[in-house]
Design an enzyme around this catalytic site. Structure first.
Site, PDB file in Angstrom:
ATOM      1  N   SER A  76       0.840  -1.198   0.000  1.00 26.62           N
ATOM      2  CA  SER A  76       0.000   0.000   0.000  1.00 26.62           C
ATOM      3  C   SER A  76       0.871   1.242   0.000  1.00 26.62           C
ATOM      4  O   SER A  76       1.989   1.233   0.523  1.00 26.62           O
ATOM      5  CB  SER A  76      -0.902   0.011   1.232  1.00 26.62           C
ATOM      6  N   TYR A 133      -1.123  -0.424   9.902  1.00 21.75           N
ATOM      7  CA  TYR A 133      -1.346  -0.849   8.519  1.00 21.75           C
ATOM      8  C   TYR A 133      -0.109  -0.565   7.660  1.00 21.75           C
ATOM      9  O   TYR A 133       0.350  -1.408   6.877  1.00 21.75           O
ATOM     10  CB  TYR A 133      -2.569  -0.105   7.979  1.00 21.75           C
ATOM     11  N   LYS A 135       2.228  -3.268   5.725  1.00 18.71           N
ATOM     12  CA  LYS A 135       2.318  -3.227   4.264  1.00 18.71           C
ATOM     13  C   LYS A 135       3.758  -3.067   3.775  1.00 18.71           C
ATOM     14  O   LYS A 135       4.137  -3.607   2.731  1.00 18.71           O
ATOM     15  CB  LYS A 135       1.437  -2.099   3.716  1.00 18.71           C
TER      16      LYS A 135
END
Length: 302
Positions: free
Chosen positions: A152, A165, A169
């Protein structure tokens, strides 16, 4: 050149909706037999239901394709192994793994509970590790494999409120780098896809007019390239709204400084030279950094 997946077997995690569903449908449309994996939980990972995976399986079968459903949690290695065994029992091989499953538990780092950090890492990073570990013996034995990590921009470049997150990622990119090196002699190619798409995961991140332009289907071509027979390896492709880009972890040429009491001060004063991207390279492995540094050191010994 037509990207044909006839005879290939693919596992797509988190395929009950959003981007994963589009990946599964596209692979099936192009001839792949697909394991549609989805725990069927909420956006934060809670709950579970077979409905999401079964629904996509029905879509694939209705269009004349072959698919089976899996509700294995990617956080449970034993369940992941059972999923791979089911694919092997049904079709005798696994050629493609799309690590797409994920959850969000967004908060600023100051307000985030450590359990929410660990859980996101467990799903995104360890979930992909479990799936890779389960298919690795199959792919090495058949001397063919295509693995796509879902990274991401939040990991590559950062995003406020997504420390958990983003960390997960970016960790997937590190996993990709080494697995691509270790899998090369078995024709296992490992890449990463950084999507920008309107899904349940991202609906709160963009205004409505942006969401309309960010269709999950627009990301799929990049996945198909990374999962195809002629795929590259160790590549990070970014995709969204019809745009496609490549991201790289590069290394500048830097400078050399002799060790002295004021080396830190010299470095601080010349930091812009260190950061200069002219003639920067994308290293073929982690050894490149040490080789570059030793090269400068020995050059200055002469």
């Amino acid at each position: 050149m037509t990207l044909d997946f006839t005879g290939r077997v693919a596992i797509v995690t988190g395929a009950g909706g959003g981007l994963g569903r589009e990946h599964a449908l596209a692979l099936a449309k192009r001839g792949a037999k697909v394991v549609v994996n989805d725990l069927g939980g909420a956006r934060d990972g809670s709950g579970g239901s077979v409905t999401a995976a079964e629904s996509v399986v029905h879509e694939i079968r209705a269009a004349g394709g072959e698919a089976i459903a899996s509700t294995a949690s990617v956080t449970d290695f034993s369940s992941v192994q059972d999923m791979v065994s089911a694919a092997m029992g049904q079709w005798g091989r696994v050629d493609i793994l799309i690590n797409n499953a994920g959850i969000l538990r967004d908060k600023s780092f100051a307000k985030m509970e450590l359990d929410d950090f660990r859980t996101v890492m467990e799903v995104h990073l360890m979930g992909a590790v479990h799936c890779c570990k389960a298919v690795w013996p199959v792919m090495t034995e058949q001397k063919y494999g295509r693995i796509v990590m879902t990274t991401s921009s939040s990991g590559l470049f950062g995003n406020f409120g997504q420390s958990n997150y983003g960390a997960a990622k970016m960790a997937l990119v590190g996993l990709m780098q080494t697995l691509a090196l270790e899998g090369a002699k078995y024709d296992i190619r490992v890449n990463s896809l950084a999507p920008t798409a309107a899904t349940r995961m991202t609906e709160s991140l963009f205004p409505a007019e942006f969401l309309q332009a960010l269709q999950p289907a627009d990301v799929v071509p990049a996945m198909l390239v990374l999962a195809g027979k002629d795929a590259p390896t160790r590549q990070i492709l970014c995709a969204g709204a019809g745009g496609f880009e490549a991201a790289h972890i590069s290394l500048t040429q830097g400078i050399w400084l002799p060790q002295s009491e004021d080396t830190a001060e010299q470095l601080a004063s010349r930091l812009t030279e260190v950061q200069n991207r002219d003639q920067s390279v994308v290293p073929e492995s982690g050894l490149a950094q040490g080789q570059l540094e030793l090269g400068k050191a020995f050059q200055h010994r002469k």
